[in-house]
Design a protein around this motif. Sequence first.
Motif: not given
Length: 166
Positions: A82-84, A87, A108-109, A114-116, A119, A159, A162
Amino acid sequence: FWDFSFPEVRDYKVKILREVAEIYDFDGISIDYARVPLMFPEGTQWQRRDLLTDFMRQVRPALLEVGEKRGRPYLLATRVPENLLGCHFDGLDVEAWARENLIDIFVVGCRSSDADLFAFRHITKGTGIKLYPSFDDHHSSDGYIEPSVELWRGVCTNWWRQGADG
């Protein structure tokens, strides 16, 4: 788990993905890097990220070729943390994948709402890569409880605001 440090493993996986793409008339393939993230020996993931990027560089043209032959795209999606930071921890250089347009969709996620997306939107800006946040919450053996529809609507609305594509 397959150790992607070995070129034979990467070649074998590319061969399998190409074969599936040629045999089945799917819209595309999704590679799940979020739920089974051990592709390298523990503690070496980020140092070996270029090997996984090279794997993606082999998969992409194989699927583009299949799409060209059949007259419509064969999409490539990847499910990523969910975030860099997640990854990078797993050895996924998603910035390079986006910069080189190696995929069509980032999913993502996984098990997190809580997917960013900010980013991911930043690294995919101008690429055409779609962002699909995901939350696979139902694992009854893990003791999870099915959330209410109101909770799902709230998560999905957040989401969407965002910048999710779907």
